[in-house]
Design a protein around this motif. Structure first.
Motif, PDB file in Angstrom:
ATOM      1  N   LYS A 125     -24.518  80.871  29.344  1.00 39.53           N
ATOM      2  CA  LYS A 125     -24.728  79.500  29.804  1.00 39.53           C
ATOM      3  C   LYS A 125     -25.441  78.698  28.722  1.00 39.53           C
ATOM      4  O   LYS A 125     -26.094  79.254  27.843  1.00 39.53           O
ATOM      5  CB  LYS A 125     -25.570  79.489  31.085  1.00 39.53           C
ATOM      6  N   THR A 126     -25.317  77.374  28.808  1.00 40.87           N
ATOM      7  CA  THR A 126     -25.989  76.468  27.881  1.00 40.87           C
ATOM      8  C   THR A 126     -26.822  75.477  28.673  1.00 40.87           C
ATOM      9  O   THR A 126     -26.381  74.963  29.705  1.00 40.87           O
ATOM     10  CB  THR A 126     -24.974  75.703  27.012  1.00 40.87           C
ATOM     11  N   GLY A 127     -28.035  75.217  28.194  1.00 40.02           N
ATOM     12  CA  GLY A 127     -28.898  74.260  28.877  1.00 40.02           C
ATOM     13  C   GLY A 127     -30.017  73.797  27.969  1.00 40.02           C
ATOM     14  O   GLY A 127     -30.091  74.168  26.789  1.00 40.02           O
ATOM     15  N   ARG A 128     -30.910  72.966  28.531  1.00 33.51           N
ATOM     16  CA  ARG A 128     -32.047  72.438  27.791  1.00 33.51           C
ATOM     17  C   ARG A 128     -33.337  73.022  28.357  1.00 33.51           C
ATOM     18  O   ARG A 128     -33.536  73.068  29.572  1.00 33.51           O
ATOM     19  CB  ARG A 128     -32.112  70.909  27.903  1.00 33.51           C
ATOM     20  N   GLY A 134     -28.165  70.498  37.098  1.00 35.55           N
ATOM     21  CA  GLY A 134     -29.538  70.241  37.509  1.00 35.55           C
ATOM     22  C   GLY A 134     -30.315  71.478  37.899  1.00 35.55           C
ATOM     23  O   GLY A 134     -31.542  71.425  38.064  1.00 35.55           O
ATOM     24  N   GLU A 135     -29.647  72.601  38.025  1.00 30.73           N
ATOM     25  CA  GLU A 135     -30.325  73.856  38.382  1.00 30.73           C
ATOM     26  C   GLU A 135     -31.227  74.308  37.234  1.00 30.73           C
ATOM     27  O   GLU A 135     -30.904  74.139  36.065  1.00 30.73           O
ATOM     28  CB  GLU A 135     -29.285  74.932  38.675  1.00 30.73           C
ATOM     29  N   VAL A 136     -32.378  74.881  37.589  1.00 28.46           N
ATOM     30  CA  VAL A 136     -33.336  75.375  36.599  1.00 28.46           C
ATOM     31  C   VAL A 136     -33.440  76.885  36.707  1.00 28.46           C
ATOM     32  O   VAL A 136     -33.623  77.430  37.803  1.00 28.46           O
ATOM     33  CB  VAL A 136     -34.722  74.733  36.792  1.00 28.46           C
ATOM     34  N   GLN A 137     -33.306  77.573  35.568  1.00 29.94           N
ATOM     35  CA  GLN A 137     -33.393  79.030  35.555  1.00 29.94           C
ATOM     36  C   GLN A 137     -34.461  79.466  34.559  1.00 29.94           C
ATOM     37  O   GLN A 137     -34.609  78.864  33.494  1.00 29.94           O
ATOM     38  CB  GLN A 137     -32.039  79.638  35.191  1.00 29.94           C
ATOM     39  N   ARG A 138     -35.195  80.506  34.904  1.00 33.86           N
ATOM     40  CA  ARG A 138     -36.292  81.002  34.069  1.00 33.86           C
ATOM     41  C   ARG A 138     -35.789  82.092  33.129  1.00 33.86           C
ATOM     42  O   ARG A 138     -35.031  82.996  33.525  1.00 33.86           O
ATOM     43  CB  ARG A 138     -37.422  81.536  34.942  1.00 33.86           C
ATOM     44  N   THR A 139     -36.251  82.039  31.872  1.00 31.48           N
ATOM     45  CA  THR A 139     -35.798  82.988  30.862  1.00 31.48           C
ATOM     46  C   THR A 139     -36.955  83.419  29.975  1.00 31.48           C
ATOM     47  O   THR A 139     -38.036  82.843  29.997  1.00 31.48           O
ATOM     48  CB  THR A 139     -34.713  82.371  29.953  1.00 31.48           C
ATOM     49  N   ARG A 140     -36.681  84.406  29.154  1.00 26.95           N
ATOM     50  CA  ARG A 140     -37.530  84.779  28.026  1.00 26.95           C
ATOM     51  C   ARG A 140     -36.686  84.681  26.762  1.00 26.95           C
ATOM     52  O   ARG A 140     -35.467  84.589  26.835  1.00 26.95           O
ATOM     53  CB  ARG A 140     -38.077  86.203  28.191  1.00 26.95           C
ATOM     54  N   VAL A 146     -30.090  75.577  24.268  1.00 31.85           N
ATOM     55  CA  VAL A 146     -29.981  77.011  24.016  1.00 31.85           C
ATOM     56  C   VAL A 146     -28.820  77.608  24.793  1.00 31.85           C
ATOM     57  O   VAL A 146     -28.388  77.072  25.816  1.00 31.85           O
ATOM     58  CB  VAL A 146     -31.291  77.749  24.416  1.00 31.85           C
ATOM     59  N   ASP A 147     -28.339  78.731  24.286  1.00 26.53           N
ATOM     60  CA  ASP A 147     -27.421  79.581  25.032  1.00 26.53           C
ATOM     61  C   ASP A 147     -28.241  80.714  25.629  1.00 26.53           C
ATOM     62  O   ASP A 147     -29.112  81.289  24.951  1.00 26.53           O
ATOM     63  CB  ASP A 147     -26.341  80.162  24.119  1.00 26.53           C
ATOM     64  N   PHE A 148     -27.955  81.062  26.888  1.00 28.80           N
ATOM     65  CA  PHE A 148     -28.721  82.133  27.526  1.00 28.80           C
ATOM     66  C   PHE A 148     -27.868  82.854  28.557  1.00 28.80           C
ATOM     67  O   PHE A 148     -26.850  82.329  29.031  1.00 28.80           O
ATOM     68  CB  PHE A 148     -29.982  81.575  28.190  1.00 28.80           C
ATOM     69  N   GLU A 149     -28.284  84.068  28.849  1.00 30.45           N
ATOM     70  CA  GLU A 149     -27.690  84.851  29.930  1.00 30.45           C
ATOM     71  C   GLU A 149     -28.746  85.037  31.000  1.00 30.45           C
ATOM     72  O   GLU A 149     -29.934  85.145  30.698  1.00 30.45           O
ATOM     73  CB  GLU A 149     -27.211  86.214  29.426  1.00 30.45           C
ATOM     74  N   SER A 150     -28.346  85.066  32.236  1.00 30.49           N
ATOM     75  CA  SER A 150     -29.294  85.254  33.332  1.00 30.49           C
ATOM     76  C   SER A 150     -28.853  86.412  34.209  1.00 30.49           C
ATOM     77  O   SER A 150     -27.675  86.564  34.525  1.00 30.49           O
ATOM     78  CB  SER A 150     -29.412  83.978  34.175  1.00 30.49           C
ATOM     79  N   ASN A 188     -30.288  88.392  37.747  1.00 30.46           N
ATOM     80  CA  ASN A 188     -31.242  88.339  38.861  1.00 30.46           C
ATOM     81  C   ASN A 188     -32.113  87.091  38.727  1.00 30.46           C
ATOM     82  O   ASN A 188     -31.613  85.983  38.674  1.00 30.46           O
ATOM     83  CB  ASN A 188     -32.085  89.616  38.904  1.00 30.46           C
ATOM     84  N   ASP A 189     -33.447  87.257  38.632  1.00 32.10           N
ATOM     85  CA  ASP A 189     -34.350  86.107  38.589  1.00 32.10           C
ATOM     86  C   ASP A 189     -34.806  85.751  37.185  1.00 32.10           C
ATOM     87  O   ASP A 189     -35.586  84.836  37.004  1.00 32.10           O
ATOM     88  CB  ASP A 189     -35.601  86.386  39.454  1.00 32.10           C
ATOM     89  N   GLU A 190     -34.340  86.479  36.176  1.00 32.40           N
ATOM     90  CA  GLU A 190     -34.826  86.225  34.825  1.00 32.40           C
ATOM     91  C   GLU A 190     -33.694  86.341  33.822  1.00 32.40           C
ATOM     92  O   GLU A 190     -32.869  87.244  33.907  1.00 32.40           O
ATOM     93  CB  GLU A 190     -35.941  87.206  34.465  1.00 32.40           C
ATOM     94  N   GLY A 191     -33.674  85.397  32.859  1.00 35.81           N
ATOM     95  CA  GLY A 191     -32.623  85.392  31.861  1.00 35.81           C
ATOM     96  C   GLY A 191     -33.165  85.669  30.475  1.00 35.81           C
ATOM     97  O   GLY A 191     -34.357  85.914  30.270  1.00 35.81           O
ATOM     98  N   LEU A 192     -32.257  85.585  29.493  1.00 36.15           N
ATOM     99  CA  LEU A 192     -32.630  85.870  28.113  1.00 36.15           C
ATOM    100  C   LEU A 192     -31.942  84.850  27.204  1.00 36.15           C
ATOM    101  O   LEU A 192     -30.730  84.644  27.286  1.00 36.15           O
ATOM    102  CB  LEU A 192     -32.192  87.282  27.744  1.00 36.15           C
ATOM    103  N   ILE A 193     -32.734  84.200  26.339  1.00 35.99           N
ATOM    104  CA  ILE A 193     -32.195  83.216  25.407  1.00 35.99           C
ATOM    105  C   ILE A 193     -31.583  83.940  24.202  1.00 35.99           C
ATOM    106  O   ILE A 193     -32.231  84.782  23.577  1.00 35.99           O
ATOM    107  CB  ILE A 193     -33.298  82.252  24.920  1.00 35.99           C
ATOM    108  N   TRP A 194     -30.343  83.556  23.853  1.00 31.93           N
ATOM    109  CA  TRP A 194     -29.643  84.198  22.756  1.00 31.93           C
ATOM    110  C   TRP A 194     -29.489  83.299  21.531  1.00 31.93           C
ATOM    111  O   TRP A 194     -29.406  83.785  20.405  1.00 31.93           O
ATOM    112  CB  TRP A 194     -28.241  84.650  23.213  1.00 31.93           C
TER     113      TRP A 194
END
Length: 301
Positions: free
Chosen positions: A2-5, A21-27, A45-49, A51-57
């Motif tokens: 996924k891509t977001g700000r 508009g959805e907000v997801q939490r990542t590391r 950023v591009d990230f994968e999510s 469960n409740d936590e994602g990862l920025i790639w």
């Protein structure tokens, strides 16, 4: 993927807003730390999510970066400038304009407390506003009898943009934000407190949805007291100097003591404001007296 700000950074976590508009939490991946990179609020950023936590790639290239607050990809910085209580200080406004130009951030000058002015003071304020407007800056000066300010015009300027509000203490930044969005209320106080100066080194930086804009408040202008660029670049950040300097007699003219200087001639005939030239000379002396700090490449922050 996924891509977001990134709209919030806190204790190693990054909250990312995606297109719906959805907000997801990542590391962030450990590779960023190894390469000296750090995700910033405002980054795309591009990230994968999972469960409740994602990862920025991936962190996309930045358009610009501000140091305080540490935030990237700003569309506009609203310089909240008091005309009274505290009195208008052109040097402080010019200082912020130069710093924003060096950071490649577009400024918008919003004058506050016009309702406190006498008629003659307001006439002078109009002249000041027109002076900066003539240079090419966007300025908003509310009507003298308009206690609530010109919020319609400001909302229009901010629509669909990411903005920061900056200005000296007492200029009315938080008050202006609350007028723009009354329901913001407590959130403005929270952000201002989190970003305030002090001994704390951990600060919560958050982009807040205000009408159709994303806005971050700032603690003030102390981070603009030192200019991190060579003195030879200073004139680049005065648009009215850039407009005439090709007519200077000498290439590389510093617009100080050189004969045949088109900038000084423009000041003499009133085409360039004396106050702006005074600011230029003051900043020149400041840069010459400070220790070199010219490494401004923020790509790896």
């Amino acid at each position: 993927m996924k891509t977001g700000r990134i709209i919030r950074s806190l204790s190693g976590y990054y909250d990312i807003q995606i297109s719906n508009g959805e907000v997801q939490r990542t590391r962030a991946r450990g590779e960023f730390r190894k390469s000296g990179q750090k995700p910033l609020v405002g980054d795309f950023v591009d990230f994968e999510s999972e469960n409740d936590e994602g990862l920025i790639w991936k962190i996309y290239p930045r358009e610009n970066v501000l140091v305080r607050p540490l935030i990237a990809n700003i569309d506009v910085a609203v310089i909240v400038t008091a005309l009274k209580e505290p009195d208008f200080a052109p040097n402080l406004l010019d200082r912020q304009l130069v710093a924003l130009a060096a950071a490649r951030v577009t400024p918008l000058i919003y004058f506050t407390k016009a309702d406190l002015l006498t008629e003659s003071e307001y006439i002078h304020a109009t002249e000041v506003s027109n002076r900066y407007l003539k240079i090419g800056y966007t300025t908003i000066l509310p009507a003298m009898n308009n206690i609530n300010g010109n919020f319609f015009e400001l909302r229009s300027e901010l629509r669909g943009k990411v903005a920061v509000f900056m200005g000296q203490t007492g200029a009315g930044k938080s008050t202006l934000l609350n007028h723009l969005s009354p329901e913001l209320g407590l959130e403005t106080g929270i952000v201002s407190k989190a970003l305030s100066r002090g001994k704390h080194t951990t600060r919560q930086v958050t982009l807040i949805q205000v009408n159709d804009a994303l806005i971050a408040d700032t603690p003030g202008f102390s981070s603009y007291e030192v200019f991190d660029f060579p003195v030879e670049q200073l004139a680049d950040y005065f648009p009215e100097f850039v407009a005439v300097r090709q007519n200077c007699r000498f290439r590389g003219c510093l617009h100080l003591n050189e004969p045949g200087c088109a900038v000084k001639e423009s000041v003499t005939v009133g085409a360039i404001a004396q106050s702006r030239y005074n600011s230029y000379k003051a900043f020149y002396d400041l840069i010459k007296s400070q220790k070199p700090r010219y490494n401004t490449d923020n790509r790896n922050i």
